[in-house]
Design an enzyme around this catalytic site. Structure first.
Site, PDB file in Angstrom:
ATOM      1  N   HIS A 281       0.905  -1.342   0.084  1.00  0.00           N
ATOM      2  CA  HIS A 281      -0.228  -0.114  -0.015  1.00  0.00           C
ATOM      3  C   HIS A 281       0.965   0.960   0.067  1.00  0.00           C
ATOM      4  CE1 HIS A 281      -4.071  -1.630   0.592  1.00  0.00           C
ATOM      5  NE2 HIS A 281      -3.293  -2.700   1.430  1.00  0.00           N
TER       6      HIS A 281
ATOM      7  N   ASP B  17      -0.493  -4.726   5.866  1.00  0.00           N
ATOM      8  CA  ASP B  17      -1.557  -5.914   5.763  1.00  0.00           C
ATOM      9  C   ASP B  17      -1.260  -5.697   4.388  1.00  0.00           C
ATOM     10  OD1 ASP B  17      -2.024  -2.641   5.143  1.00  0.00           O
ATOM     11  OD2 ASP B  17      -3.838  -3.061   4.295  1.00  0.00           O
ATOM     12  N   GLU B  18      -1.940  -6.606   3.713  1.00  0.00           N
ATOM     13  CA  GLU B  18      -1.654  -7.007   2.110  1.00  0.00           C
ATOM     14  C   GLU B  18      -0.564  -7.087   1.658  1.00  0.00           C
ATOM     15  OE1 GLU B  18      -6.934  -6.163   1.167  1.00  0.00           O
ATOM     16  OE2 GLU B  18      -5.220  -4.773   1.391  1.00  0.00           O
ATOM     17  N   VAL B  19       0.006  -8.015   1.915  1.00  0.00           N
ATOM     18  CA  VAL B  19       2.171  -7.298   1.576  1.00  0.00           C
ATOM     19  C   VAL B  19       1.865  -9.071   0.511  1.00  0.00           C
ATOM     20  CG1 VAL B  19       4.303  -7.422   1.617  1.00  0.00           C
ATOM     21  CG2 VAL B  19       2.613  -6.822   3.245  1.00  0.00           C
TER      22      VAL B  19
ATOM     23  N   GLU C 273      -1.849  -9.636   9.577  1.00  0.00           N
ATOM     24  CA  GLU C 273      -0.825 -10.138   8.900  1.00  0.00           C
ATOM     25  C   GLU C 273       0.517 -10.091   9.071  1.00  0.00           C
ATOM     26  OE1 GLU C 273      -3.016  -7.907   7.188  1.00  0.00           O
ATOM     27  OE2 GLU C 273      -3.174  -7.959   5.490  1.00  0.00           O
TER      28      GLU C 273
END
Lengths: 548, 536
Positions: B268, B329-331, B382
């Site tokens: 992000h 998050d969301e790597v 995460e």
């Protein structure tokens, strides 16, 4: 006429369906898309003191001074952002400076109506590069033409400019409605006016005012004052006749009709306290009245008298020739339980509850006839087999997943005019982008003959009031309602949401700049890498005066 | 026409959806409230605040600001409510909305604060307060300035405007009462995303006003994401200048609201990457050519840690809080995998193929820098889920929608403190009364031990901004966020939906009167004075 699609900067737009197109290529585009629009590459800049004049042969329609004033203010607002102190290097030169908008009107209609003529032609750049020529059959076309013209303004070298353009435009459907509901939540007059203004910008022409329902009765009658006194949320949550007349006049100045709905015989709980003990049907359980009340009791003459008294007043307050009589969702259970109704039916040889419903509806239709009103009813009146005359307009609202097509087919087959509302209940919200679903609906997409399709008067979007009030109704309606607006105004062939999306984005930005809180729900920025922001983010303090 | 959603058989004289909006009910519900039968008239336009602060001084400005503010609020309330224009000439409307019995008047609000004043709200803030209303006046007692703030809000809500026949506010009344109150959870946050859509300052302040009314105490500011980097940077047209950010932080401080900034890495970072060459990993296609896309931060580029140090030091100067949110998050590992420089580096460092280890390398470096700069930190779950080694004091924010109770159990079992946000993503809208779902979520229903339960420090409600901007922001937030506020503040057994329905509607009307666009989230209803945009 064949639809001619033309965009600004023709070369850059050869791949118009490309989802990655940056939004600034769409400045100066128009929503809803005109029937015929030819845009050239040369352009005129606008004079900040642009004048509006009527041609000498035009009649003086009474709304025109107000219309000119509004659009002069909107056009002038484009000059606020243009910076005069900047040292400008002009990359191209304008063909001229427009200082005059010359308006020609053929005929004044004074009141917007079912037969209102909304067509117009607009010429920019030729024959004159100093003046815009707008010709309209009636004053409504002037409003639409000026709206179109204002949307075409875009900055070139920081100067408000318009490309040379030829437009011939008219609505595809004569009835382009929007329903608001002031029973579930009261809407302040200023909010209703802002809604009418936004409707006018989007070339909607009918405000369907669902003014009362079971939750509350905010219509303040002078002949039956107890209805709102006892049926409104509080004595403050009412619309006085003066306020209503003010709203109707506000709408007329914007080319919008106001069609009120007094829904009977169901949805009438809030009428009960003010309408007297015989008005609502007492429901029975185990042979005894259980204290609850059902639909209006159709067996008492007093109830028809009350309606006649009310509608006689309504007829004077609401100038439109149409009245919406409701007639939806009449539950038969309470009528079935009531022995007086059973007796009445036996006495009158009525064997089905649709027949007793018909007795009531016939009473309402007779009143409407006597008052010389045309009328609209919800589809159940037709579907239940209530006998209605041919001129009754039927509004189809059920079956949003597709069965509306069968209903539209049946209604038009029987010779009735139809209004489609089913797919456009904007109160049903969901996460993400939903305007494309509204946009992709084709109102004539049902089995029928050409004669049947001719009976489709148009459509109506709706924002039922359970979860909206003055805090959130405008952003919940706009710009989602703009999708429906284009479907009802533009040619049938304008049907690609992929082609429309950036033009709609541009239109949302324009509405924001004019002070309308239109929400951002046109694209998902996680999917659209080139997601466009508006040059001016919405600021609630900015330009709200354009709304009222 | 509309499906019957609210069919009620019997009609009453005022519409069935009408709730009398001013009974002085409190939202969120206090831990203990004993309402007595006496009623007092509160001289609201002339309230005299008497601060009795034992260790008064300039550092006590929060209290002094609050007495000034609340004096204004009471005055504004009475000024805002105006008679309907045709009202006076319309005899039909001349009906009193309330009875008008005379009651003894109280006009003093004594604020007793024996402790030392804290200037800045931190994670250690205490908010306990007592409120008494009796013939001698109103007394608010707290050990901290933050408790005084919460007590003043309760006083504001307990005050009932009495309207005259003409619809104006004639006076205010308050019942005799004793309140003992404190929050159930320490961390009651709201995440504001100003990256996906720019939110103007006026909206951010309206949000903070609403947070104060709902006794939230953390403003989690998600400043930066893929779409934009609005934090004082030249690459985007709509940015917040440092002065503006400081103004917001100050606005929140005097309302007892911490501002916890987030700088989400290593994923992000799209927008930040545009201003910082080398920050993001260059992605390659199967043929070894750059795809033109950028991935997560490049952990192998040492310069990136200097960049992080610069940003975090900057944050520390602007945001006073003891916490920063580091995202995580969301790597996605795909881009890292495509980049040969990165695989070479991983080979050299003996972690070839282990991308969680690579993430851990980034995270542990950033955590070290963060500690050196002087922040504690929060990360998205995460970081924990991926097995990255993190310090025991890390706060883990549970946000994924799958079995959040299980995740809470796992996080606390591992000894980490947990923040819950999964059930409270307000951006996911649906038709109807969805606030009930937010209200019903019980964060401790994971069958943990007492020690594990104690590790749940609170929760955050989030409004991700894909589909909100200034046009619809506040109405989408309130009162749906109020449901979360009560869950996080009030006792665990405050679960009666019917009781909450009446009170949340009153809270909505109260927020409207305060100028906050709180929407009608609970179905047909009316407020005594409806909200108008024209009120601006």
């Amino acid at each position: 006429m064949r639809f001619l699609s033309a965009f600004l900067f023709g070369n850059a737009l050869t791949n118009a369906a490309d989802r990655f197109l940056p939004p600034w290529k769409f400045v100066g585009t128009v929503w809803p898309q005109p029937q015929s629009m030819v845009v050239k590459e040369d352009y005129q800049i606008l004079d900040a003191n642009i004048q509006f004049i009527l041609t000498p042969d035009s009649p003086q329609c009474d709304i025109i001074p107000d219309v000119f004033q509004r659009y002069q203010a909107l056009i002038r607002s484009h000059f606020k952002s243009a910076s005069s102190s900047k040292k400008l290097k002009f990359s191209s030169s304008p063909a001229g400076v427009i200082d005059t908008i010359e308006v020609k009107i053929v005929n004044c209609e004074n009141l917007p109506s079912q037969n209102m003529n909304e067509s117009y032609t607009l010429q920019v750049g030729s024959p004159s590069s100093e003046k815009v020529e707008l010709t309209a059959m009636a004053e409504w076309g002037v409003i639409h033409g000026l709206e179109t013209l204002t949307q075409m303004i875009h900055d070139i070298d920081y100067r408000p400019s318009i490309n040379s353009t030829m437009i011939t435009d008219w609505p595809r459907f004569p009835f382009r409605g929007f329903l608001i509901d002031t029973s579930r939540h009261y809407l302040p007059v200023s909010v209703i006016k802002a809604q009418i203004t936004a409707m006018s910008w989007n070339k909607y022409n009918v405000l369907h005012w669902h003014i009362v329902d079971l939750e509350s009765f905010p219509y303040q009658s002078q002949v039956l004052p107890e209805l709102s006194f006892l049926g409104a949320y509080t004595p403050l949550h009412v619309y006085t006749i003066n306020e209503i007349k003010d709203i109707i006049e506000f709408a007329r100045l914007r080319g919008v009709r106001v069609v009120p709905e007094f829904d009977t015989p169901g949805h009438t709980d809030s009428w009960g306290p003010g309408a007297g003990p015989k008005f609502l049907t007492p429901c029975y359980t185990n042979g005894k009245p259980d204290g609850t009340r059902g639909p209006i009791n159709p067996i008492y003459q007093e109830n028809y008298n009350l309606m006649r008294k009310l509608f006689t007043e309504v007829n004077q307050v609401f100038s439109d020739s149409y009245l919406h009589l409701g007639g939806d969702e009449v539950p038969f259970g309470c009528w079935k339980s009531n022995p007086d109704i059973t007796d009445y039916m036996t006495k009158h040889n009525l064997t089905t509850y649709a027949q007793i419903e018909q007795v009531w509806v016939q009473g309402m239709v007779d009143i409407a006839h006597d008052l010389k009103k045309n009328y609209v009813v919800w589809e159940e009146v037709f579907v239940n087999g209530v006998k209605i005359s041919n001129e009754t307009v039927v509004e189809v609202w059920k079956g949003k997943t597709g069965t509306w097509k069968d209903t539209m087919s049946a209604v038009t087959k029987s010779g009735h005019k139809a209004i489609l509302a089913s797919p456009w209940y904007l109160n049903y919200i969901s996460y993400g982008v939903d305007w494309e679903g509204y946009y992709n609906i084709e109102p004539t997409d049902f089995n029928g003959t050409n004669a049947q399709y001719e009976l489709v008067m148009g459509g109506s979007a709706a924002m039922w009031g359970e979860y909206v009030d003055g805090t959130n109704i405008l952003p919940r309606i706009w710009p989602r309602a703009s999708a429906v607006a284009e479907r009802l105004w533009s040619d049938k062939s304008v049907n690609s949401s992929a082609a429309a999306r950036w033009r709609l984005n541009e239109w949302r930005c324009k509405m924001l700049a004019r002070g309308l809180p239109a929400e951002p729900e046109l694209h998902n920025p996680n999917i659209d890498p080139n997601y466009g922001y508006c040059p001016t983010p919405f600021d609630p303090f900015n330009n709200a005066h354009f709304l009222f | 026409m509309q499906i019957f959603a609210f069919l009620i058989g019997v009609t009453v004289s005022q519409g069935p959806g009408y709730n009398p909006p001013y009974t002085g009910s409190i939202w969120p519900k206090p831990q203990f409230q004993d309402v007595r039968s006496e009623v007092f008239t509160l001289d609201a336009g002339n309230i005299k605040f008497i601060p009795q602060i034992i260790h008064d001084g300039p550092e006590c400005d929060v209290v002094h600001n609050a007495t000034w503010r609340y004096g204004q609020y009471f005055k504004d309330l009475s000024n805002r409510i105006k008679p309907h224009e045709e009202f006076e000439t319309d005899p039909r409307r001349k009906r009193s909305l309330n009875n008008n019995d005379a009651h003894p008047t109280v006009s003093t609000v004594t604020l007793i604060m024996p402790g030392t004043c804290e200037r800045i709200p931190l994670s250690t803030m205490e908010e306990h307060y007592d409120l008494h209303v009796d013939g001698a006046g109103v007394t608010i007692y707290s050990d901290t300035v933050w408790g005084i703030l919460r007590g003043l809000q309760t006083l504001f809500q307990a005050t009932v405007p009495i309207m005259t026949k003409s619809g104006a506010v004639e006076k205010f009344e308050i019942a005799g009462m004793a309140v003992q109150d404190y929050p159930r959870f320490h961390h009651r946050g709201f995440l504001m995303d100003t990256a996906r859509h720019f939110q103007p300052i006026s909206v951010i302040k309206e949000v903070i006003d609403g947070l104060e009314m709902n006794k939230f105490n953390v403003f989690h500011w998600h400043l930066v994401d893929d779409q934009s980097f609005p934090y004082d940077c030249n690459h985007f047209p709509h940015v917040y200048a440092i002065e503006t950010v400081k103004d917001i932080v100050e606005y929140a401080r005097v309302r007892g609201i911490r501002v916890v900034p987030e700088f989400d890495t290593p994923g992000h970072i799209g927008a930040a990457a545009k201003g910082q060459p080398g920050l993001a990993t260059v992605c390659y296609d199967d043929d070894g050519k750059p795809t033109g896309l950028l991935g997560p931060a490049d952990p192998t580029n040492e310069k990136n840690y200097d960049f992080m140090r610069t940003i975090l030091t900057d944050f520390k100067n602007v945001f006073h809080d003891d916490y920063v949110h580091l995202g995580g998050d969301e790597v996605g590992f795909g881009c890292w995998k495509s980049n040969k420089n990165i695989s070479d580096w991983m080979y050299q460092h003996n972690i070839a193929g282990d991308y969680a280890k690579l993430e851990e390398y980034w995270v542990s470096n950033v955590l070290n820098i963060t500690k050196q700069v002087g922040f504690n930190y929060i990360v998205w779950e995460e970081v924990f889920d991926n097995g990255v080694q993190i310090d025991p004091e890390t706060v883990v924010e549970v946000w994924l929608p799958y079995h959040p109770l299980n995740t809470t159990r796992d996080v606390t079992k591992a000894g980490f403190r947990a923040l819950i946000s999964s059930p409270w993503y307000l951006d996911y809208i649906s038709y109807g009364r969805d606030w009930v779902y937010y209200y019903n979520y019980e964060p401790l229903a994971f069958n943990g031990t007492k020690a594990e339960e104690d590790l749940v420090i609170g929760g955050e409600t989030c409004l991700w901004a894909e589909f909100v901007d200034a046009s619809n922001y506040v109405s989408r937030l309130f009162p749906r966020a109020s449901a979360v506020a009560e869950r996080l503040w009030s006792a665990r057994d405050v679960t009666d939906i019917k009781d909450a329905q009446a009170r949340i509607h009153q809270m909505k009307c109260r927020m409207n009167l305060k100028g906050i666009h709180a929407e009608p989230a609970d179905g047909p209803s009316a407020c005594p004075i409806e909200f108008e945009r024209a009120n601006y």
